[in-house]
Design an enzyme around this catalytic site. Structure first.
Site, PDB file in Angstrom:
ATOM      1  N   GLY A  55       0.829  -1.200   0.000  1.00  0.00           N
ATOM      2  CA  GLY A  55       0.000   0.000   0.000  1.00  0.00           C
ATOM      3  C   GLY A  55       0.863   1.250   0.000  1.00  0.00           C
ATOM      4  CB  CYS A  82       5.213  -4.222   0.323  1.00  0.00           C
ATOM      5  SG  CYS A  82       6.018  -2.622  -0.024  1.00  0.00           S
ATOM      6  CE1 TYR A  83       0.930   1.130   5.394  1.00  0.00           C
ATOM      7  CE2 TYR A  83      -0.477  -0.772   5.775  1.00  0.00           C
ATOM      8  CZ  TYR A  83      -0.132   0.533   6.060  1.00  0.00           C
ATOM      9  OH  TYR A  83      -0.825   1.240   7.016  1.00  0.00           O
ATOM     10  CG  HIS A 168       5.428  -5.915  -4.303  1.00  0.00           C
ATOM     11  ND1 HIS A 168       4.133  -5.765  -3.865  1.00  0.00           N
ATOM     12  CD2 HIS A 168       6.086  -4.776  -3.953  1.00  0.00           C
ATOM     13  CE1 HIS A 168       4.002  -4.579  -3.285  1.00  0.00           C
ATOM     14  NE2 HIS A 168       5.163  -3.964  -3.319  1.00  0.00           N
ATOM     15  CD  GLU A 170       2.421  -8.697  -5.117  1.00  0.00           C
ATOM     16  OE1 GLU A 170       2.113  -7.528  -4.803  1.00  0.00           O
ATOM     17  OE2 GLU A 170       3.209  -9.388  -4.431  1.00  0.00           O
ATOM     18  N   GLY A 223     -22.638  -9.142 -26.381  1.00  0.00           N
ATOM     19  CA  GLY A 223     -21.934  -9.902 -27.408  1.00  0.00           C
ATOM     20  C   GLY A 223     -20.533 -10.269 -26.992  1.00  0.00           C
ATOM     21  N   GLY A 224     -20.057  -9.680 -25.874  1.00  0.00           N
ATOM     22  CA  GLY A 224     -18.729  -9.988 -25.374  1.00  0.00           C
ATOM     23  C   GLY A 224     -18.730 -11.255 -24.528  1.00  0.00           C
ATOM     24  CG  ASP A 226     -16.755 -10.011 -19.345  1.00  0.00           C
ATOM     25  OD1 ASP A 226     -15.964 -10.960 -19.464  1.00  0.00           O
ATOM     26  OD2 ASP A 226     -16.393  -8.828 -19.254  1.00  0.00           O
ATOM     27  CB  SER A 227     -22.955 -10.029 -21.331  1.00  0.00           C
ATOM     28  OG  SER A 227     -22.645 -10.009 -22.716  1.00  0.00           O
ATOM     29  CE  LYS A 375     -12.602  -9.600 -20.156  1.00  0.00           C
ATOM     30  NZ  LYS A 375     -13.948  -9.246 -20.701  1.00  0.00           N
TER      31      LYS A 375
END
Length: 519
Positions: A55, A82-83, A168, A170, A223-224, A226-227, A375
């Site tokens: 952070g 880190c933080y 870090h 990650e 149309g993507g 996700d939906s 995603k």
């Protein structure tokens, strides 16, 4: 939650989502909570482990994020990053001070004590540092486990099952970071790799079926991916009790209104109501040039159109004795976090097109089956659902469509011009075999005109920018070094085939400092 869960408390780090993604790569469920969350909410998740993120604050500042130090006494393994390391030191009786020398970027860490967190790692590892404070004195019971040439890099109190690193793990720049996180999750926390697409699909279908009961649901399709995945998941649960609404907002890609309908009905078997409201949207956008205003105009008009169609569905259901009570949305985890600072003290960049509300008088309850997913996880779910690649692999497309890729006023002529240019970009990217290798690739119409020469005649026409980026989840991105031949072909085709454009430029800005979209 019947799966192993790791809770990540977000102190505002730009890398917090990346921690969650890395853990899920082990098929372990992770959830990001704001650092200010009540302790009872953390306990309610029955976590196998807790990670404290990095952070931008200093733990000794008066306005430091007010997290509950009780998370350090829950008896489950804790990893500070880190933080997070400084939070542990500060709240357990140690001392954190401003560092004499700030560390940012690549660093070499030497491991100085044996600890299961570092099991299997070499004695010296390359890491990514980003801190201006350091732990000067450790709390009782802690030992130093690693250091750089300038500062402390790791601590542990194994009796209290608390570990922390100043770097870090990650980020990709820390080469052994995945091994370190795996040691924490699998060995120290004892997590089970049970967060799989198959498990997610099964539990989601069961949950949605129980939620909806005898009711009906509607879904706004874009149309993507996700939906579409959200709609297919819910359709698996409630069948024809789901009605999808697909709205042409006038700023879709070329021929997309017809293509999406065909795919959704014929390949996915969804019940789709298509609404061609392009003229209605473009009338509302006339004279609007401010990017945020465009988003709001499109969002508000979509709500109005959706409301009109939903009421028709309501009336039809009443005639057959049914009731529409649910709204399905393809909201993803990054949508939620990027649009709100509730997940820790993070800064909102822009209003997000996927997060909004419908009129209160619709009285719909939300179903967001993908709300906890990134995603790439949604694509994995789509594959397991047997959805076609043309949907699963589709690059992200903004909710406001081409309106945020047309700088300045959105007019029918400018939309048509950008549709042609954009189709050329996507076509050539696909021909070069790059479509799945880049996160997004598209054209942007600029409010800039320049002099050119075409057919021995002077021209004064528009400029088009081409944008292609590489990214894991869209939160950060690097510009893609497309081959010169691909860029040359794209430029040549746009100038030759799209009337009104005589100059093409390539955007080589990363995110940050820029954003992926231009507006």
């Amino acid at each position: 939650m019947d799966t192993s869960t790791v809770v990540i408390l977000d102190f505002g780090s730009q890398y917090t989502q990346l921690i969650a993604r890395r853990i899920r790569e082990f098929n372990v469920f992770s959830v990001v909570l704001p650092c200010t969350v009540p302790l009872e909410r953390v306990k309610a998740l029955n976590p196998k482990g807790i990670i404290l993120s990095g952070g931008p604050s200093s733990v000794y500042d008066a306005d430091a994020p007010p997290a509950d130090p009780g998370v350090l006494a829950l008896g489950v393994p804790v990893l500070g990053i880190c933080y997070g390391l400084q939070f542990i030191v500060h709240h357990l009786g140690g001392r954190v001070v401003p560092a004499d020398r700030r560390e940012y970027g690549h660093a070499e860490v030497e491991i100085t004590a044996e600890t299961p967190l570092f099991r299997g790692l070499p004695q010296t590892i390359d890491v990514w540092m980003s801190h201006g404070d350091e732990a000067l004195a450790l709390p009782d019971g802690f030992i130093r486990t690693a250091h750089t040439a300038n500062a402390l890099a790791g601590i542990a109190d194994e009796a209290r099952r608390i570990w922390a690193v100043q770097f870090h793990p990650e980020v990709a720049h820390t080469r052994q970071g995945m091994e370190l996180l795996k040691n924490f999750c699998m060995d120290l926390c004892g997590c089970t790799a049970d967060w799989t697409p198959e498990h997610f699909i099964q539990t989601t279908i069961e949950r949605v079926r129980a939620q909806v009961g005898d009711g009906h649901a509607i879904c706004g399709l874009s149309g993507g991916v996700d939906s579409s995945v959200a709609a297919v998941l819910v359709a698996r649960a409630i069948g024809d009790k789901l009605t999808c609404i697909f709205v042409n907002n006038g700023v879709l890609r070329k021929d997309e209104f017809a293509k999406v309908q065909k795919t959704m009905r014929e390949q996915l078997g969804l019940n789709v109501v298509a609404v061609d409201a392009g003229e209605r949207f473009l009338e509302k956008l006339a004279g609007v040039t401010d990017p945020e205003r465009k988003r709001k105009v499109i969002g508000n008009e979509f709500i109005a159109v959706f409301d009109d169609e939903a009421k028709k569905i309501f009336e039809a259901e009443k005639h057959v004795g049914g009731e529409v009570a649910w709204l399905v949305q393809g909201t993803l985890y990054p949508d939620v976090i990027e649009s709100s600072s509730v997940h820790g003290p993070s800064h909102t960049i822009k209003s997000h097109h996927n997060v909004g509300g419908l009129p209160e008088d619709m009285k719909l309850k939300l179903i967001e089956p993908l709300r906890d997913l990134f995603k790439d996880e949604v694509r994995r779910i789509g594959r397991d659902l047997g959805m076609p690649d043309e949907i699963i692999e589709r690059q992200p497309f903004p909710g406001p469509g081409l309106a945020v890729r047309i700088l300045g006023e959105v007019t029918p002529d400018r939309v048509a011009m950008l549709q042609e240019a954009d189709e050329i970009v996507v076509d050539e990217i696909k021909k070069a075999g790059l479509y799945r290798k880049v996160w997004q690739s598209f054209a942007v119409l600029l409010p800039v005109k320049s002099v050119g020469v075409m057919g021995d005649q002077r021209t004064y026409a528009n400029t088009c920018a081409v944008r292609a980026v590489e990214s894991e989840d869209g939160m950060t991105a690097d510009w893609a070094p497309l081959p010169y031949e691909v860029l040359r072909t794209i430029s040549s085709r746009i100038v030759s085939e799209v009337r009104g454009i005589n100059r093409v430029v390539y955007d080589i800005t990363s995110k940050p400092p820029g954003t992926i979209e231009w507006e």
